[in-house]
Design an enzyme around this catalytic site. Sequence first.
Site, PDB file in Angstrom:
ATOM      1  N   ASN A 153      40.363  42.053  35.251  1.00 53.86           N
ATOM      2  CA  ASN A 153      39.782  42.479  36.260  1.00 53.86           C
ATOM      3  C   ASN A 153      40.007  43.880  36.877  1.00 53.86           C
ATOM      4  O   ASN A 153      41.473  44.179  37.013  1.00 53.86           O
ATOM      5  CB  ASN A 153      40.222  41.545  37.516  1.00 53.86           C
ATOM      6  CG  ASN A 153      39.512  41.748  39.003  1.00 53.86           C
ATOM      7  OD1 ASN A 153      38.482  41.967  38.815  1.00 53.86           O
ATOM      8  ND2 ASN A 153      40.170  41.346  40.017  1.00 53.86           N
TER       9      ASN A 153
ATOM     10  N   ASP B 125      46.520  49.758  33.001  1.00 53.76           N
ATOM     11  CA  ASP B 125      46.393  48.637  33.873  1.00 53.76           C
ATOM     12  C   ASP B 125      46.790  47.374  32.755  1.00 53.76           C
ATOM     13  O   ASP B 125      46.435  46.302  32.740  1.00 53.76           O
ATOM     14  CB  ASP B 125      44.900  48.081  34.263  1.00 53.76           C
ATOM     15  CG  ASP B 125      44.928  46.948  35.250  1.00 53.76           C
ATOM     16  OD1 ASP B 125      45.998  46.496  35.767  1.00 53.76           O
ATOM     17  OD2 ASP B 125      44.043  46.574  35.618  1.00 53.76           O
TER      18      ASP B 125
END
Lengths: 315, 435, 178
Positions: free
Chosen positions: B277, B304
């Site tokens: 995500n 991330d």
Amino acid sequence: MKHLLSIEDMNVQDAIGILDTATELSRINDGQMKKLPTLRGRTVVNLFAEDSTRTRISFEAAAKRLSADVINFSAKGSSISKGESLKDTAMTLQAIGADAVVIRHSASGAAQRLADNQWMSGAVINAGDGTHEHPSQALLDAFTIRKHLGKGSGDLQGLHVAIVGDILHSRVARSNVLLLALLGAKVTLVAPPTLLPIGIDKWPCTVSYDFDSVLPYVDAVMMLRVQQERMTELFFPNAREYSRYYGLNSERMKSLKPASLIMHPGPMNRGLEISAEVADSARSVITEQVSNGVTVRMAILYVLLAGAPLDVGSI
Amino acid sequence: MSTKYVLKSVVLPNGDKRDIAIEDGVITSISQSFTPDSHVVINTDGSRVLPGLVDLHTHLREPGREDAETVLTGSRAGAKGGFTALSAMANTSPVADTAGVVEQVYRLGQAAGYLDVFPIGAVTKGLLGESLSEIGSMADSVARVRIFSDDGNCVFDPLLMRRALEYVKKFGGVIAQHAQDPRLTIGAQMNEGEISARLGLKGWPAVAEEAIIARDVLLSDLVKSRLHICHVTTAGGVEIIRWAKQRGINVTAEVTPHHLLLTDELATTYDPVYKVNPPLRTSDDVHALREALSEGIIDIVATDHAPHPVESKECEWQEATFGMLGLETALSIVQKTMVDTKLMSWGQVADRMSFAPARIGGYVNQGQEITVGTVANLVVIDPAKNWQVDRDLTMSKATNTPYHGLTLPGVVTHTFYKGQATVIDSVVQEIGDVQ
Amino acid sequence: MNVVLSAEDISRALTRISHEILERNHGSSNLVLLGIPTRGAHLALRVAEIMANIEGTTIPCGTLDITLHRDDLRLRPPRSIMPTLIPQSGIEGKDVVLIDDVLFSGRTIRSALDALGEVGRPKTVQLAVLVDRGHRELPIKADFVGKNLPSSLDQSIRVSLTEIDGRDEVVIENRRQS
């Protein structure tokens, strides 16, 4: 074929092979529904992580008519409802010695996960995964159409089928579009724009928002169940309005060609997507779909299980 | 006395081949030839040296999910990937929304000793999007927090976002927005498009990202504060940022290595290792992101890095958690997608992965030009070598890398953090033992 | 490879069998012929035609597929199911003659008897085969035989029929021939 996971990974030969097998089985079954010894000693597990009495008993009847041992493993009260992972469940089934697992699951792709990992060695049959596919339903629908409108065996060339309703959330629609197109039929999806997925222009079918403009031209119309919860999710204003535009009632039925079939995978919401008069009319083949379901599922079990395991090698 | 090193014949970002000497934590000499007996000579002929990489987006999971990663294991993974600074995201348990938690994370980073760990503070209390967290005291803490983010959640309330942007002006902070309209992405599983329709997985439309980016650049313009957009994934998002920058709006943006390489086609496997995500997008988006990074419309690469325990991924797609590992493969992915494709020079890699992120975060002694007298935070990479990713050999505690089995270019051979070798010949050193 | 029955031999054998069946059953009035697919089904049609010429009436003739009743399914790759077509008259109380090309272990016929049990309860069941090659594994014997062909297990018997193979002949060949 080792597994039946989706229509998408099936070719015409696979599909026709199952339909032809079902045709032969239906000839035998048309007499008395006697038990055949074909799968004696084989174990079929019905792993139903999502409630579906209809599909489960259909697969159960199919397996039992072929003399397989059937173990039902349903969500309620089982370890699945206690949070057991798919992997642990699969490993349990492997330990039990399941030759085939018929899986119904609320997660799209669950059947493929079961088949792709080395958790178990048996055949995996997808009995509906989330909003992805429901291949055995599509096969029984095609079988029913072929029996009434097809030219004996072979494909569905030249036929036009409309699928009406909640396409967005329907695994039945996904499998049917792919299978009917594979067999040469023309498919038109009919739904309000809110219930059609983004990217549908890439599907092998046409799309219409106007039911009445499609009805006079189709050979079969397949009505989909509208889930009650869709109304709270803003997909359409209310049930009445949905029914007015997309419900099949006796008035609309009049515009159908005389030989056209009316189909529904069940369970029906009478009065919402289909009126009682239509569901019970002479051109409705809805109960026949149920009995054909058993035959087609016998054919699926036969094709996947009757021969030697594929990895053993052939003679 | 710390060990003295000399990097023989290493190629600087500008292309010059030099010997670099490191002593007492700083670069002491950059010359044509330097070979004193007092130094450990490292043969780096053919390799490139870059300023130590700086990641603005790392999930280190500690405190709370030490089964997935700890500050120590995440630091080792970072060192292995050539990083000398990480930014620990705030979505820990407890959430990093007080001075106490950010100081704890900061100290754990120092104790690990592999690189600088700069905590990111939560924008809102408990990441709930309802009220501001103690932003000021986190900024004033030992951790000196400058970046605030609710990453994982979007700061959706426009008034709250406005206030946050205004509030951090006091100390030159920045709000890093996870741009995702929550209403448009209820239950979302993957990029909304042809493939999600086919797979029956709930879609995450590009507009859910673009709408928030558009709103927030306008808010940033209004209050004249600094906005950073986390993990941009869409061609449309890039266009809005381009527009904002042309207008002089103070916005920066990041892209992850995985969004530079992978597409939503991978979801057809239903293998949740590809579930992340924001989601993997289309190849059109991938190419737009590469272009934007090359042009500088997207300022930086951020990993991330999102470690998860095995059971969170060994399940059905919709049951699985979002996220993938990134630290150990980031530089190789950037070489593969940006350098080997001639979209960027190594000098630009140094900017996107070191100078610019350090500047955005206000990180001291990070992201500096390689010159005599600066702190020796350096990474050496052999761009001509390939390696095969093996999830069982990660330094990270987790194994959820989407690149398992893939052969990637560019091997990080050495990492120096404040002059100390954290990685020698691609092997992560035991820092604790040295200290 | 050795041709053991020519087209003429096959024709003569079928004619003889047809006469024997009629003689044994005192005419054709209670007869039903069921061929076992694939080649047995064609042989049954030929026998029915010969009988029809002799008797001057049509003889009920159908097919009986045994695939679902085989005991060796798991030893071979999946087989497709062949048609089972029972004549209108049914088999209840009839004298059923099963017709197959080669009688070997007897397992096919055992399966056929099981399959027949699904369809109904005939008065008698008889068996006619074109070739009996011996090596029975079950207590089964043919009532009508075209030709007895004692063979070794290393040999295989191949029956060709015009309807499928383009010509009529029966050959015997050694399996391990190169």
